[in-house]
Design an enzyme around this catalytic site. Structure first.
Site, PDB file in Angstrom:
ATOM      1  N   HIS A 127     -67.617  24.598  53.434  1.00 39.99           N
ATOM      2  CA  HIS A 127     -68.862  24.069  54.565  1.00 39.99           C
ATOM      3  C   HIS A 127     -69.881  23.780  54.584  1.00 39.99           C
ATOM      4  CE1 HIS A 127     -69.750  23.405  59.146  1.00 39.99           C
ATOM      5  NE2 HIS A 127     -68.655  23.289  59.162  1.00 39.99           N
ATOM      6  N   ASP A 166     -61.113  24.686  60.178  1.00 37.33           N
ATOM      7  CA  ASP A 166     -59.779  24.332  60.099  1.00 37.33           C
ATOM      8  C   ASP A 166     -58.264  25.182  59.213  1.00 37.33           C
ATOM      9  OD1 ASP A 166     -61.970  21.324  59.498  1.00 37.33           O
ATOM     10  OD2 ASP A 166     -60.242  20.970  61.429  1.00 37.33           O
TER      11      ASP A 166
HETATM   12  C1  SDX Z   1     -64.622  20.039  59.634  1.00 32.69           C
HETATM   13  O1  SDX Z   1     -69.765  19.334  58.783  1.00 32.69           O
HETATM   14  C2  SDX Z   1     -69.374  20.261  59.791  1.00 32.69           C
HETATM   15  O2  SDX Z   1     -69.541  20.939  61.822  1.00 32.69           O
HETATM   16  C3  SDX Z   1     -67.153  19.660  60.641  1.00 32.69           C
HETATM   17  C4  SDX Z   1     -66.895  20.869  60.911  1.00 32.69           C
HETATM   18  C5  SDX Z   1     -67.371  20.132  61.982  1.00 32.69           C
HETATM   19  O3  SDX Z   1     -66.420  21.515  63.645  1.00 32.69           O
HETATM   20  O4  SDX Z   1     -66.950  19.148  62.634  1.00 32.69           O
HETATM   21  O5  SDX Z   1     -67.176  21.656  60.817  1.00 32.69           O
HETATM   22  C6  SDX Z   1     -65.510  20.430  60.709  1.00 32.69           C
HETATM   23  O6  SDX Z   1     -65.621  19.160  59.076  1.00 32.69           O
HETATM   24  C7  SDX Z   1     -65.232  21.541  58.495  1.00 32.69           C
HETATM   25  C8  SDX Z   1     -64.221  21.129  57.055  1.00 32.69           C
HETATM   26  C9  SDX Z   1     -63.411  20.528  56.823  1.00 32.69           C
HETATM   27  N1  SDX Z   1     -63.269  20.001  55.007  1.00 32.69           N
HETATM   28  C10 SDX Z   1     -62.253  20.854  54.289  1.00 32.69           C
HETATM   29  O7  SDX Z   1     -61.833  22.358  54.825  1.00 32.69           O
HETATM   30  C11 SDX Z   1     -62.039  19.833  52.823  1.00 32.69           C
HETATM   31  C12 SDX Z   1     -62.514  20.996  51.411  1.00 32.69           C
HETATM   32  N2  SDX Z   1     -63.857  21.148  51.265  1.00 32.69           N
HETATM   33  C13 SDX Z   1     -64.747  20.372  51.154  1.00 32.69           C
HETATM   34  O8  SDX Z   1     -64.589  19.569  50.124  1.00 32.69           O
HETATM   35  C14 SDX Z   1     -66.033  21.313  50.568  1.00 32.69           C
HETATM   36  O9  SDX Z   1     -66.729  21.798  51.095  1.00 32.69           O
HETATM   37  C15 SDX Z   1     -66.970  20.193  52.188  1.00 32.69           C
HETATM   38  C16 SDX Z   1     -66.643  18.367  52.623  1.00 32.69           C
HETATM   39  C17 SDX Z   1     -66.380  20.962  53.660  1.00 32.69           C
HETATM   40  C18 SDX Z   1     -68.386  20.106  52.222  1.00 32.69           C
HETATM   41  O10 SDX Z   1     -68.991  19.617  50.999  1.00 32.69           O
HETATM   42  P1  SDX Z   1     -70.036  19.354  50.425  1.00 32.69           P
HETATM   43  O11 SDX Z   1     -70.959  20.185  51.664  1.00 32.69           O
HETATM   44  O12 SDX Z   1     -71.049  18.379  50.777  1.00 32.69           O
HETATM   45  O13 SDX Z   1     -70.651  20.528  49.356  1.00 32.69           O
HETATM   46  P2  SDX Z   1     -69.941  20.353  48.408  1.00 32.69           P
HETATM   47  O14 SDX Z   1     -68.926  19.316  48.214  1.00 32.69           O
HETATM   48  O15 SDX Z   1     -70.647  18.738  47.099  1.00 32.69           O
HETATM   49  O16 SDX Z   1     -69.517  21.415  47.188  1.00 32.69           O
HETATM   50  C19 SDX Z   1     -70.535  22.682  46.767  1.00 32.69           C
HETATM   51  C20 SDX Z   1     -69.720  22.835  45.625  1.00 32.69           C
HETATM   52  C21 SDX Z   1     -68.903  21.471  44.523  1.00 32.69           C
HETATM   53  O17 SDX Z   1     -69.023  22.710  43.266  1.00 32.69           O
HETATM   54  P3  SDX Z   1     -69.994  22.381  42.382  1.00 32.69           P
HETATM   55  O18 SDX Z   1     -70.663  20.571  42.209  1.00 32.69           O
HETATM   56  O19 SDX Z   1     -71.954  22.848  42.765  1.00 32.69           O
HETATM   57  O20 SDX Z   1     -70.108  23.074  40.822  1.00 32.69           O
HETATM   58  O21 SDX Z   1     -68.696  23.360  45.914  1.00 32.69           O
HETATM   59  C22 SDX Z   1     -67.307  22.867  45.225  1.00 32.69           C
HETATM   60  C23 SDX Z   1     -67.502  21.537  44.752  1.00 32.69           C
HETATM   61  O22 SDX Z   1     -66.531  20.889  43.916  1.00 32.69           O
HETATM   62  N3  SDX Z   1     -66.591  22.961  46.521  1.00 32.69           N
HETATM   63  C24 SDX Z   1     -64.851  23.468  46.353  1.00 32.69           C
HETATM   64  C25 SDX Z   1     -65.245  23.100  47.424  1.00 32.69           C
HETATM   65  N4  SDX Z   1     -65.616  22.528  48.507  1.00 32.69           N
HETATM   66  C26 SDX Z   1     -66.425  22.780  48.031  1.00 32.69           C
HETATM   67  N5  SDX Z   1     -64.615  23.373  45.594  1.00 32.69           N
HETATM   68  C27 SDX Z   1     -63.220  23.941  45.519  1.00 32.69           C
HETATM   69  N6  SDX Z   1     -62.648  23.791  47.054  1.00 32.69           N
HETATM   70  C28 SDX Z   1     -63.412  23.410  48.405  1.00 32.69           C
HETATM   71  N7  SDX Z   1     -62.675  22.831  48.995  1.00 32.69           N
END
Ligand code: SDX
Length: 428
Positions: free
Chosen positions: A307, A364
């Site tokens: 998140h 989710d």
């Molecule tokens: C919602 O913002 C809100 O409030 C949203 C929400 C709401 O109520 O409106 O809460 C609802 O959208 C919840 C999120 C639902 N999405 C998912 O479940 C999709 C999977 N999650 C990811 O895609 C990700 O965690 C995000 C999009 C939710 C957040 O991404 P960020 O904050 O941009 O973080 P990032 O992509 O920069 O990740 C940081 C690190 C990275 O690795 P490094 O580059 O540090 O090595 O964490 C890793 C990412 O690769 N990472 C994951 C991951 N999520 C982040 N690795 C594996 N699986 C994941 N799910």
């Protein structure tokens, strides 16, 4: 005397005002930075940038705190109805019994949609994704109610646009569901509660008596409350920026529905179930899928994990996980995807990669399991998210207007070609 921060650029010192929120959050006000120094800031995805001040929702990602207008979601989810929470988010205070009754009565008198809207469904292909239909239907509401397009409309007309939207979204969402399963539309029954009426229009059939199951109604009420707002998430920011051009409410909410559709945002609840079912079909080898999620060369991500702001736990996921156990137990549903989800959570939470990055189950991760248990098709999961998020989107849009926020227009750092002269076609 307000606090300031000093920044030195090109040998000059600039003072930036420091803004402090009611929960002691601190921000640098950079609104005059470019005019004074020629510098802008750059923050891809606005991870560290505030777009507005807001009094609607407070969350603390480190402590796992979420409150609507100061009330903890744990208390609201346990004790309130979704319409009570809708009223709270829109008006800023919990309604008295009379205020709630008047609010419910206004909504009840607007649950029908224009008969001509039924004809939209004749044009969609059989497998049209419900979110594509819903976004179109909501934007089209501005054509059925053209007075909603007037930025200078009266307060009453403004209020009516909001009531129409809250009243008609469940009807439209149920119509979208009926279109998916090719069943006849059901007209709203206004002697039912908001959630029960949605269930009646979704699950009811003209050929038989339908009584909403109170266990399912209670679970849906809780899920809608937990989705009702989440400050400046992707879709709420979209609603604000579209509304900041003075686009009408329906067009702004339609844009929010489109932003929510994405699998990184609200579309994740659909993606989680598809992921769990894929892992089950693949034999349930969790270590294999956890390794894929950690592999930078592999596009696979653990959907429902991680998140932008919650770096310890998403308080909504905690509540929904417990609700999962409750409702599946009450309904006598034994869903193997729930067992896979729990095992996946346990393995991930003990893995250094996820712990180091603060990746925990989000709202989710478990919600889709409940929707599935109560018979909602996977492609309708994000429609359920939109149903819950509607009050938050409307409140954010209204607050943007009430605060007189300017049209949203970010800057950029240009990295393209420097000036060059045109070359005639026969010279290239
Ligand atoms: C919602 O913002 C809100 O409030 C949203 C929400 C709401 O109520 O409106 O809460 C609802 O959208 C919840 C999120 C639902 N999405 C998912 O479940 C999709 C999977 N999650 C990811 O895609 C990700 O965690 C995000 C999009 C939710 C957040 O991404 P960020 O904050 O941009 O973080 P990032 O992509 O920069 O990740 C940081 C690190 C990275 O690795 P490094 O580059 O540090 O090595 O964490 C890793 C990412 O690769 N990472 C994951 C991951 N999520 C982040 N690795 C594996 N699986 C994941 N799910």
């Amino acid at each position: 005397m307000s606090e300031t921060a000093k920044i030195e650029l090109d040998g000059k010192v600039f003072e930036l005002p420091i803004i402090t929120g009611s929960e002691n959050e601190k921000a640098l006000d950079i609104s005059k930075l470019r005019g004074q120094s020629g510098y802008i800031t750059l923050d891809r995805g606005f991870k560290n940038t505030g777009s507005c001040t807001s009094a609607i929702t407070f969350l603390d990602g480190e402590k796992g705190i979420l409150r609507y207008r100061g009330y903890p979601i744990e208390q609201l989810a346990e004790n309130a109805s979704f319409l009570e929470v809708t009223y709270l988010i829109l008006k800023g205070e919990l309604p008295t019994a009379d205020q709630l009754a008047a609010f419910e009565e206004k909504i009840d008198s607007h649950t029908l949609v224009h008969e001509d809207m039924k004809r939209f469904f004749e044009a969609y292909p059989a497998k049209a994704h419900p979110m594509g239909i819903l976004a179109s239907m909501i934007c089209s509401m501005s054509t059925f109610y053209p007075e909603s397009q007037d930025p200078n409309r009266s307060e009453e007309a403004f209020e009516l646009s909001i009531i129409r939207l809250i009243a008609k979204l469940p009807t439209l969402a149920a119509m979208v569901y009926k279109n998916t399963v090719r069943h006849p539309f059901m007209y709203p029954k206004n002697d039912l509660g908001y959630v029960e009426n949605f269930m009646y229009m979704t699950y009811g059939m003209p050929t038989e008596e339908y009584k909403p199951d109170p266990v399912i109604a209670s679970a849906l009420n809780k899920l809608l409350i937990l989705h009702a707002d989440h400050e400046q998430n992707c879709s709420a920011s979209t609603v604000r920026i579209v509304g900041s051009s003075q686009a009408n409410l329906y067009a702004s909410i339609s844009a929010g529905i489109s932003a929510l559709w994405g699998p990184l945002h609200g579309g994740a609840n659909q993606a989680v179930i598809e992921m769990l079912e894929m892992i089950k079909e693949d034999g349930g080898d969790l270590d294999k899928w956890i390794a894929k999620a950690k592999d930078k060369q592999d596009p696979f991500r653990l959907m429902g994990f991680g998140h932008r702001v919650y770096k310890n736990f998403d308080p909504r996921a905690t509540i929904i996980k417990k609700a999962c156990d409750d409702i599946l137990g009450k309904l006598g549903v034994n869903d193997p995807t729930l067992e896979i989800a729990k095992r996946l959570e346990e393995v991930a939470l003990n893995d250094e990669y996820f712990k180091a990055r603060g990746l925990y189950p989000n709202v989710d991760f478990y919600s889709g399991i409940i929707y599935k248990a109560i018979g909602i098709p996977t492609e309708m999961f994000t429609v359920m998210f939109a149903l819950g998020r509607l009050p938050g989107w409307i409140a954010q849009w209204k607050e943007m207007l009430d605060n007189g926020d300017p049209i949203g227009r970010p800057r950029q750092v240009y990295t393209g070609e420097n000036e060059r002269d045109f070359v005639a076609l026969d010279k290239r």
